[in-house]
Design a protein around this motif. Structure first.
Motif, mmCIF file in Angstrom:
data_model
loop_
_atom_site.group_PDB
_atom_site.id
_atom_site.type_symbol
_atom_site.label_atom_id
_atom_site.label_comp_id
_atom_site.label_asym_id
_atom_site.label_seq_id
_atom_site.Cartn_x
_atom_site.Cartn_y
_atom_site.Cartn_z
ATOM 1 N N LEU A 1 0.819 -1.210 0.000
ATOM 2 C CA LEU A 1 0.000 0.000 0.000
ATOM 3 C C LEU A 1 0.853 1.262 0.000
ATOM 4 O O LEU A 1 0.431 2.291 -0.539
ATOM 5 N N LEU A 2 2.036 1.187 0.563
ATOM 6 C CA LEU A 2 2.907 2.364 0.559
ATOM 7 C C LEU A 2 3.289 2.780 -0.856
ATOM 8 O O LEU A 2 3.580 3.955 -1.102
ATOM 9 N N THR A 3 3.264 1.845 -1.811
ATOM 10 C CA THR A 3 3.592 2.198 -3.191
ATOM 11 C C THR A 3 2.510 3.065 -3.824
ATOM 12 O O THR A 3 2.736 3.678 -4.875
ATOM 13 N N LEU A 4 1.327 3.137 -3.207
ATOM 14 C CA LEU A 4 0.241 3.959 -3.740
ATOM 15 C C LEU A 4 0.349 5.418 -3.325
ATOM 16 O O LEU A 4 -0.352 6.274 -3.871
ATOM 17 N N ALA A 5 1.192 5.719 -2.353
ATOM 18 C CA ALA A 5 1.220 7.057 -1.768
ATOM 19 C C ALA A 5 1.487 8.195 -2.760
ATOM 20 O O ALA A 5 0.862 9.256 -2.655
ATOM 21 N N PRO A 6 2.389 8.036 -3.739
ATOM 22 C CA PRO A 6 2.728 9.197 -4.591
ATOM 23 C C PRO A 6 1.547 9.827 -5.312
ATOM 24 O O PRO A 6 1.540 11.032 -5.549
ATOM 25 N N HIS A 7 0.544 9.052 -5.715
ATOM 26 C CA HIS A 7 -0.576 9.601 -6.494
ATOM 27 C C HIS A 7 -1.923 9.336 -5.822
ATOM 28 O O HIS A 7 -2.955 9.281 -6.501
ATOM 29 N N TRP A 8 -1.925 9.204 -4.515
ATOM 30 C CA TRP A 8 -3.177 8.888 -3.832
ATOM 31 C C TRP A 8 -4.168 10.044 -3.959
ATOM 32 O O TRP A 8 -3.834 11.191 -3.696
ATOM 33 N N PRO A 9 -5.424 9.785 -4.361
ATOM 34 C CA PRO A 9 -6.406 10.860 -4.524
ATOM 35 C C PRO A 9 -6.730 11.533 -3.185
ATOM 36 O O PRO A 9 -6.950 10.857 -2.178
ATOM 37 N N ALA A 10 -6.772 12.842 -3.207
ATOM 38 C CA ALA A 10 -6.999 13.596 -1.970
ATOM 39 C C ALA A 10 -8.353 13.320 -1.354
ATOM 40 O O ALA A 10 -8.534 13.463 -0.146
ATOM 41 N N GLN A 11 -9.325 12.925 -2.174
ATOM 42 C CA GLN A 11 -10.688 12.731 -1.676
ATOM 43 C C GLN A 11 -10.965 11.293 -1.255
ATOM 44 O O GLN A 11 -12.097 10.964 -0.895
#
Length: 456
Positions: free
Chosen positions: A95-105
């Protein structure tokens, strides 16, 4: 129309994917889609990644519920503390690999054992607006002082804490005062849920509630009545009675063009058909000129655009437009699910069945086409030129593509047994399917987060 549809394909996509795929012997026929047998994973490392979309009352996606469950040979294994700790560690790392483009909402709801609260990487998950769904190893015992201390430390780092509602249970009572949200599991009896609702309303009226395990529309209605603000469950995949509905004119025109490409119609005839639809011609030229930014001249004709794109890329672009034509609030959530499935199956096929990659992408993409267009699947597919393998998978869940689709669908439907069985049938380690799902979700989010995004 999704604002980032024009970034879903680039002129270098196909070549880039071919370069990334390993040099393995191709199977005899694409229709067989026979995966190369994989080595058996270590039982302790085998995990089924489940991902459900959390929706609000307007059916807008607000987050994802993630969990990684142990299992082998189609049966869920007893999860010893060692296995649970290993799975929590794997889930956090992915899940940490998702952090760069995680949707703000969006928020990430992560099911985790209370013994893993000391994991050093958990504070980094704050970037995903994380809610830790903390589950007890010993629900009949009060939480240890160190558990309380770890929870408070994580909350200071921006992590929220979710607890399964269980008023009266020692573990719940010892931590309820710390909770940021309560989860109501609608697989429980209605009388139990009503009792929990009354008890929570008296003691914790201001703490929000989220419904899980909501499998029917009646259960969804009950969730809203019990004060839940969001819900997740099989209700999101329910089909309506759409007999007699017809495809709207917009997607029908795109589907007709898609059929021409699939039936090997010559480029000049495709160009002539495109020119009859001014809006579609404009979108195509805009897309090609955006995607081909390295060219020194502007593409000004449909004929040039077709040559530059190639038939495979044009087919994908039109297929995406068919799906993206849904203009309802819940359409974006469905479209995202379809894109994740499409990319996930494509990633899985890269290593074991590269010749089937295009068929599997289309299978995943169109797996919810009936829901997007609100017509029966037979009606949705009628104007499309699809290969027999894709058509069989979508209409009857039969044929070579159906086994692959089952992997993606089981992960969305929170069915770990079905997911493990599907992976074993294909000879794919369940953890490879987990990695492919995260890769696909990251891909979709990266497209949405691109600063130079323009509408198609």
């Amino acid at each position: 129309m999704l604002a980032w549809i024009s970034r879903l394909l680039g002129l270098g996509t196909a070549k880039r994917q071919e370069a990334e795929a390993p040099n393995e012997p191709a199977a005899a026929q694409a229709a067989t889609i026979s995966p190369t047998p994989e080595a058996e994973p270590a039982p302790a490392a085998e995990g089924a990644l489940l991902q459900q979309v959390l929706l609000d009352k307007q059916r807008r996606a607000t987050g994802y519920l993630f969990s990684l469950q142990a299992g082998r040979t189609g049966q869920l294994a007893d999860q010893s503390p060692r296995v649970r700790a290993l799975l929590d560690d794997l889930l956090i790392a992915r899940l940490l690999t998702l952090a760069p483009h995680w949707p703000a909402q969006r928020s990430a709801w992560i099911a985790i054992d209370d013994t893993s609260l000391a994991h050093g990487s958990l504070p980094r998950l704050a970037a995903l607006r994380t809610v830790l769904h903390v589950q007890p190893a010993e629900p009949e015992q009060a939480a240890a002082p160190e558990t309380v201390s770890r929870i408070r430390s994580l909350q200071r780092e921006g992590i929220r804490i979710g607890l399964d509602a269980a008023p009266g249970a020692p573990w719940f009572e010892s931590l309820a005062w710390l909770a940021d949200v309560f989860l109501l599991d609608f697989h429980q009896a209605p009388a139990t849920l009503q009792r929990y609702h009354a008890q929570l309303g008296g003691q914790f009226a201001l703490i929000p509630r989220v419904a899980t395990g909501v499998d029917t529309l009646d259960a969804l209605d009950a969730a809203w009545k019990l004060g839940c603000s969001e819900a997740a469950g099989a209700f999101a995949q329910l089909r309506g009675n759409w007999q007699g509905n017809r495809i709207a004119p917009g997607p029908l025109r795109v589907a007709a063009l898609l059929a021409r490409i699939g039936s090997d119609t010559e480029n000049r005839e495709i160009a002539a058909a495109l020119k009859q639809d001014m809006a579609l011609s404009y979108r195509l030229l805009r897309f090609v000129n955006t995607a081909s930014g390295g060219l020194q001249h502007t593409i000004g004709s449909i004929e040039q655009a077709l040559v530059l794109l190639g038939r495979e890329q044009l087919y994908r672009w039109l297929a995406l437009l068919v799906c993206a034509s849904a203009q309802r609030g819940e359409g974006d959530a469905m479209m995202e699910t379809a894109l994740v499935r499409a990319r996930m199956l494509e990633v899985l096929a890269d290593r074991v069945a590269p010749e089937a990659r295009d068929d599997l992408f289309v299978t995943g993409l169109f797996s919810q086409l009936d829901m997007l267009l609100q017509v029966p699947m037979e009606t949705a597919l009628e104007p499309l030129a699809l290969t027999p393998a894709v058509r069989e998978a979508l209409l009857g869940r039969r044929g070579p593509c159906a086994d692959w689709l089952a992997v993606a669908e089981a992960g969305d439907n929170s069915d770990p047994v079905a997911l493990l069985v599907a992976c074993r049938k294909l000879g794919i380690p369940a953890m490879r399917a987990a990695s492919a799902r995260i890769t696909a979700l990251a891909w979709v989010h990266s497209l949405a987060a691109a600063p130079d995004t323009q509408a198609a």
